[in-house]
Scaffold this active site. Sequence first.
Site, PDB file in Angstrom:
ATOM      1  N   ALA A  65       0.817  -0.860   0.175  1.00 22.74           N
ATOM      2  CA  ALA A  65      -0.046   0.201   0.106  1.00 22.74           C
ATOM      3  C   ALA A  65       1.165   1.223   0.283  1.00 22.74           C
ATOM      4  CB  ALA A  65      -0.982  -0.229   1.009  1.00 22.74           C
ATOM      5  N   GLY A 108       0.918  -5.058   1.049  1.00 17.96           N
ATOM      6  CA  GLY A 108      -0.980  -5.125   0.757  1.00 17.96           C
ATOM      7  C   GLY A 108       0.018  -5.617  -0.686  1.00 17.96           C
ATOM      8  N   GLU A 111      -0.706  -9.066  -0.538  1.00 23.42           N
ATOM      9  CA  GLU A 111      -2.508  -9.250  -0.451  1.00 23.42           C
ATOM     10  C   GLU A 111      -2.831  -8.788  -1.806  1.00 23.42           C
ATOM     11  OE1 GLU A 111      -1.983  -5.931   2.792  1.00 23.42           O
ATOM     12  OE2 GLU A 111      -2.706  -7.389   4.304  1.00 23.42           O
ATOM     13  N   GLU A 131       4.349  -4.749   7.308  1.00 22.43           N
ATOM     14  CA  GLU A 131       3.560  -3.529   7.906  1.00 22.43           C
ATOM     15  C   GLU A 131       4.160  -2.888   9.299  1.00 22.43           C
ATOM     16  OE1 GLU A 131       2.562  -6.111   6.039  1.00 22.43           O
ATOM     17  OE2 GLU A 131       0.619  -5.491   4.828  1.00 22.43           O
TER      18      GLU A 131
HETATM   19  C1  LIG Z   1      -0.038  -1.115   5.990  1.00 20.42           C
HETATM   20  C2  LIG Z   1      -0.586  -1.656   4.797  1.00 20.42           C
HETATM   21  C3  LIG Z   1      -2.305  -1.984   4.989  1.00 20.42           C
HETATM   22  C4  LIG Z   1      -0.171  -2.267   4.191  1.00 20.42           C
HETATM   23  C5  LIG Z   1       0.799  -2.269   3.608  1.00 20.42           C
HETATM   24  O1  LIG Z   1       1.756  -2.671   2.316  1.00 20.42           O
HETATM   25  S1  LIG Z   1       2.220  -1.058   4.323  1.00 20.42           S
HETATM   26  C6  LIG Z   1       3.521  -0.926   2.419  1.00 20.42           C
HETATM   27  C7  LIG Z   1       3.867  -2.314   2.940  1.00 20.42           C
HETATM   28  N1  LIG Z   1       5.910  -2.533   2.424  1.00 20.42           N
HETATM   29  C8  LIG Z   1       6.924  -2.084   2.730  1.00 20.42           C
HETATM   30  O2  LIG Z   1       6.940  -1.699   3.982  1.00 20.42           O
HETATM   31  C9  LIG Z   1       7.923  -2.482   1.693  1.00 20.42           C
HETATM   32  C10 LIG Z   1       8.345  -0.407   0.928  1.00 20.42           C
HETATM   33  N2  LIG Z   1       9.735  -0.123   0.170  1.00 20.42           N
HETATM   34  C11 LIG Z   1      10.719  -1.049   0.398  1.00 20.42           C
HETATM   35  O3  LIG Z   1      10.929  -1.401   1.228  1.00 20.42           O
HETATM   36  C12 LIG Z   1      11.128  -0.818  -0.342  1.00 20.42           C
HETATM   37  O4  LIG Z   1      10.927  -0.149  -1.580  1.00 20.42           O
HETATM   38  C13 LIG Z   1      11.696  -1.917  -1.461  1.00 20.42           C
HETATM   39  C14 LIG Z   1      12.653  -3.014  -0.314  1.00 20.42           C
HETATM   40  C15 LIG Z   1      10.958  -2.542  -1.325  1.00 20.42           C
HETATM   41  C16 LIG Z   1      12.692  -1.818  -2.543  1.00 20.42           C
HETATM   42  O5  LIG Z   1      13.851  -0.657  -2.258  1.00 20.42           O
HETATM   43  P1  LIG Z   1      15.003  -0.222  -2.937  1.00 20.42           P
HETATM   44  O6  LIG Z   1      15.934   0.339  -2.306  1.00 20.42           O
HETATM   45  O7  LIG Z   1      15.067  -1.223  -4.221  1.00 20.42           O
HETATM   46  O8  LIG Z   1      14.125   0.915  -3.738  1.00 20.42           O
HETATM   47  P2  LIG Z   1      13.524   1.786  -3.010  1.00 20.42           P
HETATM   48  O9  LIG Z   1      14.459   2.973  -3.618  1.00 20.42           O
HETATM   49  O10 LIG Z   1      13.164   2.062  -1.552  1.00 20.42           O
HETATM   50  O11 LIG Z   1      12.000   2.878  -3.372  1.00 20.42           O
HETATM   51  C17 LIG Z   1      11.469   3.055  -5.108  1.00 20.42           C
HETATM   52  C18 LIG Z   1      10.839   4.301  -4.439  1.00 20.42           C
HETATM   53  O12 LIG Z   1       9.623   3.435  -4.265  1.00 20.42           O
HETATM   54  C19 LIG Z   1       9.132   3.803  -3.439  1.00 20.42           C
HETATM   55  N3  LIG Z   1       7.928   3.327  -3.025  1.00 20.42           N
HETATM   56  C20 LIG Z   1       8.720   2.190  -2.619  1.00 20.42           C
HETATM   57  N4  LIG Z   1       7.398   1.403  -1.675  1.00 20.42           N
HETATM   58  C21 LIG Z   1       6.526   2.255  -1.925  1.00 20.42           C
HETATM   59  C22 LIG Z   1       5.360   1.976  -0.848  1.00 20.42           C
HETATM   60  N5  LIG Z   1       5.101   1.391  -0.104  1.00 20.42           N
HETATM   61  N6  LIG Z   1       5.067   2.945  -0.860  1.00 20.42           N
HETATM   62  C23 LIG Z   1       4.859   4.408  -1.635  1.00 20.42           C
HETATM   63  N7  LIG Z   1       6.386   4.701  -1.431  1.00 20.42           N
HETATM   64  C24 LIG Z   1       6.959   3.275  -2.204  1.00 20.42           C
HETATM   65  C25 LIG Z   1      10.318   4.453  -2.166  1.00 20.42           C
HETATM   66  O13 LIG Z   1       9.824   5.256  -1.520  1.00 20.42           O
HETATM   67  C26 LIG Z   1      10.601   5.505  -3.443  1.00 20.42           C
HETATM   68  O14 LIG Z   1      10.722   6.435  -5.030  1.00 20.42           O
HETATM   69  P3  LIG Z   1      11.507   7.715  -3.605  1.00 20.42           P
HETATM   70  O15 LIG Z   1      12.473   8.034  -4.566  1.00 20.42           O
HETATM   71  O16 LIG Z   1      10.458   8.957  -4.519  1.00 20.42           O
HETATM   72  O17 LIG Z   1      10.972   7.744  -2.262  1.00 20.42           O
END
Ligand SMILES: CC(C)=CC(=O)SCCNC(=O)CCNC(=O)[C@H](O)C(C)(C)COP(=O)(O)OP(=O)(O)OC[C@H]1O[C@@H](n2cnc3c(N)ncnc32)[C@H](O)[C@@H]1OP(=O)(O)O
Length: 257
Positions: A65, A108, A111, A131
């Site tokens: 998400a 998500g 999911e 999460e």
């Molecule tokens: C709470 C509920 C109901 C559900 C959920 O899903 S909560 C979210 C669960 N997911 C996560 O916690 C994963 C978050 N992402 C990461 O840990 C990393 O992005 C990664 C391990 C998947 C990949 O790492 P990598 O270093 O290859 O890439 P990043 O530089 O971290 O990401 C690139 C770009 O994408 C944005 N990003 C990634 N995931 C999300 C996300 N879930 N929501 C919003 N944005 C996301 C990340 O911020 C980056 O963008 P910027 O360069 O603009 O910061």
Amino acid sequence: MSYETIIVETHGRVGLVRLNRPQALNALNSTLIGELDRALDGFDKDAGIGCVVLTGSEKAFAAGADIKEMQSLSFPDTYLDDFITSWDRIGHKRKPIVAAVAGFALGGGCELAMMCDFILAADTAKFGQPEIKLGVMPGAGGTQRLTRFVGKAKAMEMCLTGRMMDASEAERAGLVSRVVPAAELVDEAMKVAAQIAGMSLPIAMMTKESVNRAYETTLAEGIRFERRVFHAMFATRDQKEGMTAFVEKRKPDFSHG
Ligand SMILES: CC(C)=CC(=O)SCCNC(=O)CCNC(=O)[C@H](O)C(C)(C)COP(=O)(O)OP(=O)(O)OC[C@H]1O[C@@H](n2cnc3c(N)ncnc32)[C@H](O)[C@@H]1OP(=O)(O)O
């Protein structure tokens, strides 16, 4: 219809949806979920479609998400809007949906993949419910569906630690039906989907509904449901065609009725 966050195509009787927010690793924001819901509804209503493939990019099926969208939400915001409940609509589509997962399927994203009817994984796929590291827990069915797929021990470990599972562990644990080389993932998913779409549509839909019952009811109720639906299949033209084709040693030509 034009979309901002997904790409929608049809290939014969197969519908293909690609999640398309590469800059955010396909993070699932409200626009994307709304568009996906509309696209899948469109395929459900289209008599020419027999199966759907849902996929992401090589790097990410979906990284969860959208954290940036959730970051500032308050309890009243989530409660009054019934946040995430609209996602449930994806899990209630009537036609078979195959998730083709490469790269990250986290939170998500995992999911969403589990809402599909089965998951075909690339050898690069990584599944997780991280999460807890964000100070929350899965909210789109992860604690329930993951537990049913992989059992309590693995689901509990994944939800409590946020550890990711690679594709081969996911296959051994029963989360994915098969693992294929990443370069072949979408072609293989399209092939499987075309095979399903070549079956009788009402029979495939009733089969999906019956298998899904196994997750929602007791064994006795599930078997009763299966028996009623099985009997009803003998009212279709496709049952006559399927069995006649076998007896006549030819391929069936289903008319989807
Ligand atoms: C709470 C509920 C109901 C559900 C959920 O899903 S909560 C979210 C669960 N997911 C996560 O916690 C994963 C978050 N992402 C990461 O840990 C990393 O992005 C990664 C391990 C998947 C990949 O790492 P990598 O270093 O290859 O890439 P990043 O530089 O971290 O990401 C690139 C770009 O994408 C944005 N990003 C990634 N995931 C999300 C996300 N879930 N929501 C919003 N944005 C996301 C990340 O911020 C980056 O963008 P910027 O360069 O603009 O910061």
